[in-house]
Design a protein around this motif. Structure first.
Motif, PDB file in Angstrom:
ATOM      1  N   GLU A 137       0.646  -1.028  -0.402  1.00 32.37           N
ATOM      2  CA  GLU A 137      -0.478   0.219   0.218  1.00 32.37           C
ATOM      3  C   GLU A 137       0.868   1.017   0.223  1.00 32.37           C
ATOM      4  O   GLU A 137       0.006   2.327  -0.118  1.00 32.37           O
ATOM      5  CB  GLU A 137      -1.116  -0.119   1.235  1.00 32.37           C
ATOM      6  N   GLY A 138       2.214   1.301  -0.323  1.00 34.23           N
ATOM      7  CA  GLY A 138       3.046   2.296   0.160  1.00 34.23           C
ATOM      8  C   GLY A 138       3.543   2.945   1.388  1.00 34.23           C
ATOM      9  O   GLY A 138       4.633   3.401   1.341  1.00 34.23           O
ATOM     10  N   LYS A 139       3.441   2.095   2.297  1.00 35.38           N
ATOM     11  CA  LYS A 139       4.017   2.323   3.831  1.00 35.38           C
ATOM     12  C   LYS A 139       5.633   1.793   3.643  1.00 35.38           C
ATOM     13  O   LYS A 139       5.967   1.452   3.264  1.00 35.38           O
ATOM     14  CB  LYS A 139       3.223   1.905   4.521  1.00 35.38           C
ATOM     15  N   MET A 140       6.466   2.412   4.387  1.00 34.97           N
ATOM     16  CA  MET A 140       7.875   2.675   4.117  1.00 34.97           C
ATOM     17  C   MET A 140       8.199   1.421   5.545  1.00 34.97           C
ATOM     18  O   MET A 140       7.119   2.388   6.834  1.00 34.97           O
ATOM     19  CB  MET A 140       8.312   3.653   3.933  1.00 34.97           C
ATOM     20  N   LEU A 141       8.485   0.740   5.501  1.00 30.98           N
ATOM     21  CA  LEU A 141       8.663  -0.268   6.526  1.00 30.98           C
ATOM     22  C   LEU A 141       9.704  -0.042   7.414  1.00 30.98           C
ATOM     23  O   LEU A 141       9.860   0.197   8.420  1.00 30.98           O
ATOM     24  CB  LEU A 141       8.195  -1.345   6.088  1.00 30.98           C
ATOM     25  N   ALA A 142      10.845   0.269   6.415  1.00 33.71           N
ATOM     26  CA  ALA A 142      12.589   0.258   6.751  1.00 33.71           C
ATOM     27  C   ALA A 142      13.663   0.391   5.980  1.00 33.71           C
ATOM     28  O   ALA A 142      13.110   0.703   4.694  1.00 33.71           O
ATOM     29  CB  ALA A 142      13.138  -1.165   7.256  1.00 33.71           C
ATOM     30  N   PHE A 143      14.944   1.043   6.245  1.00 38.26           N
ATOM     31  CA  PHE A 143      15.502   2.259   5.322  1.00 38.26           C
ATOM     32  C   PHE A 143      16.882   1.543   6.102  1.00 38.26           C
ATOM     33  O   PHE A 143      17.202   1.427   7.044  1.00 38.26           O
ATOM     34  CB  PHE A 143      15.374   3.470   5.034  1.00 38.26           C
ATOM     35  N   ALA A 144      17.396   0.757   5.026  1.00 35.16           N
ATOM     36  CA  ALA A 144      18.509   0.272   5.687  1.00 35.16           C
ATOM     37  C   ALA A 144      20.072   0.626   4.485  1.00 35.16           C
ATOM     38  O   ALA A 144      19.820   1.598   3.089  1.00 35.16           O
ATOM     39  CB  ALA A 144      18.649  -1.233   5.627  1.00 35.16           C
ATOM     40  N   THR A 145      20.761   0.828   5.667  1.00 30.05           N
ATOM     41  CA  THR A 145      22.210   2.209   4.208  1.00 30.05           C
ATOM     42  C   THR A 145      23.225   0.925   4.726  1.00 30.05           C
ATOM     43  O   THR A 145      23.604   0.315   6.250  1.00 30.05           O
ATOM     44  CB  THR A 145      22.604   3.069   4.812  1.00 30.05           C
TER      45      THR A 145
END
Length: 157
Positions: free
Chosen positions: A83-91
């Motif tokens: 649905e377009g919700k960001m769950l996580a960002f990893a770098t």
């Protein structure tokens, strides 16, 4: 010559990063929902991701889209629900950027296994964790730590 070798090395690392999928094959996804792409572009304007999808959860019932891209000269991933919700960002982070407690733990518990990958992960709940991956007997194992470097758990990658 050094510049050429560095460029080839950087390209090889990017290629490995793009095709790695935590131990199982992933295919590039071309049918990403518009709502997911729009959410990505709002958060990361002017970035060109390579998209993947996979099913996650206890019974693989949750479809997740993964965007892999360069952010601040680092290999990065952003994970989105259908649905377009960001769950996580990893770098990706360098070993030198890990908390001293993480390095000490890894040195004591796994002295013969070098760190293969280390990530700084920020979840949609603003929880921050470090994930440190090592290979043991051809199995990719991920050690998860709090932002302060306290050990949380180990998972298979």
């Amino acid at each position: 010559m050094k510049t050429l070798l560095k460029s080839v090395y950087t390209f090889a690392l990017l290629l490995c990063f793009l095709v790695s999928g935590n131990g199982f094959a992933q295919r590039i996804e071309h049918n990403v929902p518009i709502i997911v792409m729009d959410a990505f572009q709002k958060k990361f304007p002017n970035k060109e991701p390579v998209w993947f999808r996979e099913y996650q959860g206890r019974f693989d019932q949750k479809l997740v889209y993964e965007a892999r891209f360069m952010f601040d000269n680092r290999y990065s991933k952003a994970f989105y629900e259908n649905e377009g919700k960001m769950l996580a960002f990893a770098t990706v982070v360098e070993k030198s950027e890990l908390p001293e407690k993480v390095l000490t733990y890894m040195k004591e518990k796994y002295p013969a296994f070098p760190i293969a990958e280390s990530l700084l992960v920020t979840y949609s709940t603003n929880e921050v964790q470090f994930e440190v991956g090592i290979y043991i007997d051809n199995n990719f194992l991920v050690q998860v730590f709090s932002k302060d470097g306290d050990f949380i758990k180990m998972t298979k990658g």
